[in-house]
Write a protein that holds these residues in place. Structure first.
Motif, short mmCIF file in Angstrom:
data_model
loop_
_atom_site.label_atom_id
_atom_site.label_comp_id
_atom_site.label_asym_id
_atom_site.label_seq_id
_atom_site.Cartn_x
_atom_site.Cartn_y
_atom_site.Cartn_z
N GLY A 14 12.95 -67.32 -1.37
CA GLY A 14 13.11 -68.44 -2.29
C GLY A 14 13.16 -69.77 -1.57
N THR A 15 12.45 -70.77 -2.11
CA THR A 15 12.46 -72.12 -1.53
C THR A 15 13.11 -73.13 -2.47
OG1 THR A 15 10.23 -72.47 -2.43
CG2 THR A 15 10.38 -71.73 -0.14
N ASN A 16 13.62 -72.65 -3.61
CA ASN A 16 14.19 -73.57 -4.61
C ASN A 16 15.66 -73.26 -4.85
OD1 ASN A 16 13.73 -75.76 -6.44
ND2 ASN A 16 13.82 -74.31 -8.15
N CYS A 17 16.33 -72.73 -3.81
CA CYS A 17 17.75 -72.39 -3.96
C CYS A 17 18.42 -72.46 -2.59
CB CYS A 17 17.90 -71.00 -4.56
SG CYS A 17 17.16 -69.69 -3.57
N ILE A 71 20.61 -57.85 3.77
CA ILE A 71 20.96 -58.78 4.86
C ILE A 71 20.25 -60.09 4.56
CG2 ILE A 71 21.46 -57.04 6.60
CD1 ILE A 71 18.64 -57.31 7.65
N ARG A 72 20.96 -61.26 4.72
CA ARG A 72 20.47 -62.50 4.14
C ARG A 72 20.48 -63.67 5.11
NH1 ARG A 72 24.96 -62.94 -0.14
NH2 ARG A 72 26.06 -62.13 1.68
N LEU A 73 19.51 -64.57 4.88
CA LEU A 73 19.48 -65.90 5.49
C LEU A 73 19.58 -66.93 4.37
CD1 LEU A 73 16.67 -66.15 8.23
CD2 LEU A 73 19.09 -66.67 8.51
N ASP A 74 20.46 -67.91 4.52
CA ASP A 74 20.51 -69.01 3.54
C ASP A 74 19.50 -70.08 3.92
OD1 ASP A 74 24.15 -68.85 3.26
OD2 ASP A 74 22.55 -67.70 2.25
N ALA A 75 19.11 -70.87 2.94
CA ALA A 75 18.12 -71.92 3.18
C ALA A 75 18.59 -72.86 4.28
CB ALA A 75 17.86 -72.69 1.89
N GLY A 76 17.76 -73.12 5.27
CA GLY A 76 18.10 -74.03 6.36
C GLY A 76 18.91 -73.40 7.47
N GLU A 77 19.38 -72.18 7.29
CA GLU A 77 20.24 -71.56 8.30
C GLU A 77 19.48 -71.31 9.60
OE1 GLU A 77 22.10 -68.02 6.94
OE2 GLU A 77 23.06 -67.57 8.85
N SER A 130 29.60 -60.53 -1.86
CA SER A 130 28.37 -61.23 -1.51
C SER A 130 28.34 -62.67 -1.99
CB SER A 130 27.16 -60.50 -2.10
OG SER A 130 27.11 -60.68 -3.51
N LYS A 131 29.30 -63.06 -2.84
CA LYS A 131 29.28 -64.41 -3.41
C LYS A 131 29.75 -65.44 -2.38
CE LYS A 131 30.06 -62.98 -8.19
NZ LYS A 131 30.94 -63.10 -9.39
N PRO A 132 29.07 -66.60 -2.33
CA PRO A 132 29.50 -67.65 -1.39
C PRO A 132 30.81 -68.28 -1.84
CG PRO A 132 27.75 -68.46 -2.80
CD PRO A 132 27.88 -67.00 -3.09
N ALA A 133 31.55 -68.82 -0.89
CA ALA A 133 32.84 -69.46 -1.23
C ALA A 133 32.63 -70.67 -2.12
CB ALA A 133 33.57 -69.85 0.06
N ASP A 134 31.56 -71.41 -1.86
CA ASP A 134 31.24 -72.60 -2.65
C ASP A 134 29.99 -72.32 -3.47
OD1 ASP A 134 30.36 -76.06 -1.81
OD2 ASP A 134 30.81 -75.08 -3.73
N MET A 135 30.14 -72.18 -4.78
CA MET A 135 29.02 -71.82 -5.66
C MET A 135 28.29 -73.05 -6.19
SD MET A 135 28.57 -68.51 -6.03
CE MET A 135 27.78 -68.33 -7.63
N SER A 136 28.65 -74.25 -5.69
CA SER A 136 27.96 -75.45 -6.16
C SER A 136 26.52 -75.44 -5.67
CB SER A 136 28.68 -76.71 -5.67
OG SER A 136 28.67 -76.76 -4.25
N GLY A 137 25.66 -76.02 -6.46
CA GLY A 137 24.24 -76.02 -6.09
C GLY A 137 23.54 -74.81 -6.68
N SER A 138 22.37 -74.53 -6.19
CA SER A 138 21.54 -73.45 -6.74
C SER A 138 21.66 -72.19 -5.90
CB SER A 138 20.08 -73.91 -6.79
OG SER A 138 19.25 -72.89 -7.28
N TRP A 139 22.41 -71.21 -6.42
CA TRP A 139 22.51 -69.87 -5.81
C TRP A 139 21.97 -68.87 -6.82
CZ3 TRP A 139 24.45 -69.07 -0.86
CH2 TRP A 139 25.02 -70.18 -0.24
N LEU A 140 21.12 -67.97 -6.37
CA LEU A 140 20.45 -67.05 -7.29
C LEU A 140 21.02 -65.64 -7.18
CD1 LEU A 140 16.69 -68.10 -6.92
CD2 LEU A 140 18.40 -68.89 -8.56
#
Length: 629
Positions: A160-163, A106-112, A174-184
């Motif tokens: 993680g604080t760098n993604c 179960i996940r939280l994205d950065a800034g969410e 589990s993959k995000p719709a937009d893979m641009s940027g840093s996804w680990l």
């Protein structure tokens, strides 16, 4: 003019000098900057590793609460619905194969978290972490909590604080719709230390085989210890273990003889058992046999103080049941329901001066830890105390000190010659400190206060035993100024004896010597068709009663017996009052229904009688006489 120009030229730098300086500075920066950046990079990695561990512990604490509170099943269904299955375990590895289909992320994205109200699996992460996270800003990072849905435990945490966020490369869902940027990618093969260090991705796992955290384990400490010889013989101690970590440690309590330092008991108490109530724990006795015994336990969460009751007074019904147990049933029942220290046998069957030692260990079998968070404490020893009587008790039983009602009750365990001395200035049965243990529904231990239950009548004072109510010469001298020692508000009723008892008193029978004992305001009240004798000091005596005193404006002895037994009872009472050396001041015995008034009429030299419709009221005014009643 020429000299002035030369002086001015000495204050500047040539072009060559400036170029050389810049080259040197460039070299220094080329060397220092990568090192500085590397240090910052490593510092961030270690910080994220630390946060991952903290969040692991926080999430596991919350899951433990859900499991114990009956809410796990509901939460688990949400994890399966909103979370993502980890499909990256190598099935060729037997240990990892066991985890296939069990680990959900179960996940939280950065800034969410900072954006406001959470939803989906992010809401589940927030539910696990927000309660125990003081600085909520640390939740504004990419976080994944992996949960084992079969065991109901946290498997691992990523931080993680760098993604932007985390995903499983092996699971398209589990993959995000937009893979641009840093996804680990956090597939199992991507969790080695070097890979995570490059991405500054913190990680903490139940297995911890690839965890690179190098934090010093906390040194466990026993911060206080005290053996209290009061209405219970209790061992109190406190430690530096946090409440949420109690299930990760165990305590080892050892009891030693003060005389020869021999170990008498070793008690293993899991931290999870430190909660108020009766707790079953493993005990190794003097003969090296290990069995589960039940103890009354208290735990003060505010002060982190544990209390283990080693010896406690029991009610009359429980004493009677223990006495009547058959050999087949005795051992198991004593292990679960007996609160006397004598149940362990050996040297502990008799009064003994002892001390305790307590040590706390990380539990290697605790769920989700290998004991890696703590280092074992040093063993800390307590003060010395006597197991059955006051701490001034002599080893030859020539003086067993009575300072509490528990000490008084423990006379029942003494089969040999002994002198018991009431050394307490005042014992009050209605005091809040008095505790009487019994059994409740399903055999669980219960506890009553003295004001709610009668004192458990002691079966007998034996012919080779004495009870000194003054506590000895020094106490008698002090009593001239203080008024002497006194036992106040003693309560004796139907809860003080078993159903088949024949006598009721502080002692049911007295064959020994009781002298200078003072009972203030005893309350004796009983209705029975079986009792043959009732008294405050004893129900029947063929021993010696010298200088004893029963007084007080509230003193009362009331016994209602059947008419078939009343004649014998009244005869015994009249002989008792007329012959024994026992002072009663205003003590009143009422409600003896009798069949033979002639005997009473012919034996009035020691009592005043008033016969009112079959009721005998005896106002006791007895002279001092030596007798063998």
């Amino acid at each position: 003019m020429t000299q002035q120009r030369k002086k001015c030229g000495k204050g500047g730098f040539t072009l060559v000098e400036l170029v050389v300086t810049l080259v040197i500075l460039s070299i220094l920066f080329a060397i220092a900057v990568p090192s500085l950046l590397g240090y910052i990079h490593l510092s961030q990695f270690r910080k994220n590793e630390s946060y991952a561990k903290t969040m692991y512990l926080s999430a596991e604490s919350e899951l433990t609460y859900l499991r114990t509170g009956g809410e796990w099943e509901s939460f688990c269904s949400k994890v399966k619905k909103e979370g993502v299955l980890n499909q990256s375990f190598d099935e060729s590895d037997e240990d990892r194969k066991k985890l296939v289909g069990r680990i959900y992320g179960i996940r939280l994205d950065a800034g969410e978290y900072a954006e406001g109200e959470l939803s989906g699996d992010g809401a589940l992460v927030g539910a696990l972490l927000s309660q125990d996270t003081y600085d909520k800003s640390v939740l504004n990072a990419a976080i994944c909590i992996e949960i084992d849905v079969e065991s109901g435990q946290v498997y691992s945490v990523f931080y993680g604080t760098n993604c932007k966020g985390l995903y499983y490369g092996s699971n398209e869902d589990s993959k995000p719709a937009d893979m641009s940027g840093s996804w680990l990618d956090i597939d199992y093969s991507k969790r080695d230390r070097d890979t995570r260090r490059e991405e500054r991705l913190g990680y903490y796992s139940v297995q911890d085989a690839v965890n690179a955290v190098s934090l010093d384990a906390t040194k466990l400490k026993i911060t206080s210890i005290n053996l209290v010889n009061g209405e219970t013989l209790s061992l109190n101690w406190s430690s530096n273990v946090k409440d949420q970590d109690l299930d990760k440690v165990y305590y080892e309590v050892k009891l030693y003889s003060s005389e020869d330092k021999a170990q008498l008991l070793s008690i293993n108490i899991p931290g999870r058992n430190l909660k108020t109530g009766s707790q079953s724990v493993a005990v190794t006795t003097e003969d090296n046999a290990t069995k589960d015994y039940t103890f009354p336990v208290e735990y003060d969460r505010t002060n982190k103080r544990a209390t283990l009751v080693l010896d406690g007074m029991m009610n009359a019904k429980l004493y009677d049941r223990l006495d009547k147990l058959s050999a087949d049933n005795e051992a198991a029942f004593r292990q679960s329901s007996d609160t006397s220290i004598t149940r362990f046998g050996g040297k502990l069957e008799n009064p003994l001066n002892v001390y305790a030692a307590v040590q706390v260990f990380p539990d290697p079998n605790a769920e989700n830890t290998g004991g890696e968070e703590y280092q074992k404490s040093d063993a800390i020893e307590s003060n010395k105390a006597n197991t059955l009587f006051g701490d001034g008790t002599r080893s030859d039983n020539g003086r067993c000190e009575i300072e509490t009602f528990r000490h008084l009750s423990n006379i029942r365990y003494m089969n040999t010659a002994a002198v018991f001395a009431v050394t307490a200035r005042s014992l009050d049965w209605t005091s809040d400190s008095v505790k009487v243990y019994g059994t409740a529904a399903r055999g669980a231990l219960s506890v009553s206060a003295g004001k709610d239950i009668g004192f458990p009548s002691i079966p007998a004072l034996r012919s080779n035993q004495k009870l000194d109510g003054t506590g000895g010469l020094l106490n008698r001298i002090a009593g001239v100024f203080t008024g002497g020692n006194v036992i106040s508000n003693l309560k004796l009723d139907e809860t003080s004896i078993a159903d088949d008892a024949e006598y009721l008193g502080l002692f049911r029978k007295n064959a020994g010597t009781i002298y200078n004992l003072r009972l203030l305001n005893p309350q004796v009240e009983i209705a029975s068709g079986k009792l043959k004798g009732v008294g405050a000091v004893c129900g029947y005596s063929n021993g010696s009663l010298k200088g004893d005193n029963v007084d007080g404006t509230q003193a009362r002895v009331e016994a209602a017996l059947t008419s078939a037994q009343a004649q014998g009872a009244v005869t015994q009472w009249l002989n008792f009052l007329d012959e024994v050396e026992h002072r009663y001041k205003g003590l009143r015995v009422t409600n003896f229904s009798i069949a033979d008034y002639d005997y009473v009429a012919n034996n009035t030299q020691a009592v005043s009688t008033n016969l009112i419709t079959g009721t005998l009221e005896i106002y006791m005014c007895v002279s001092d006489k030596e007798a063998d009643a």
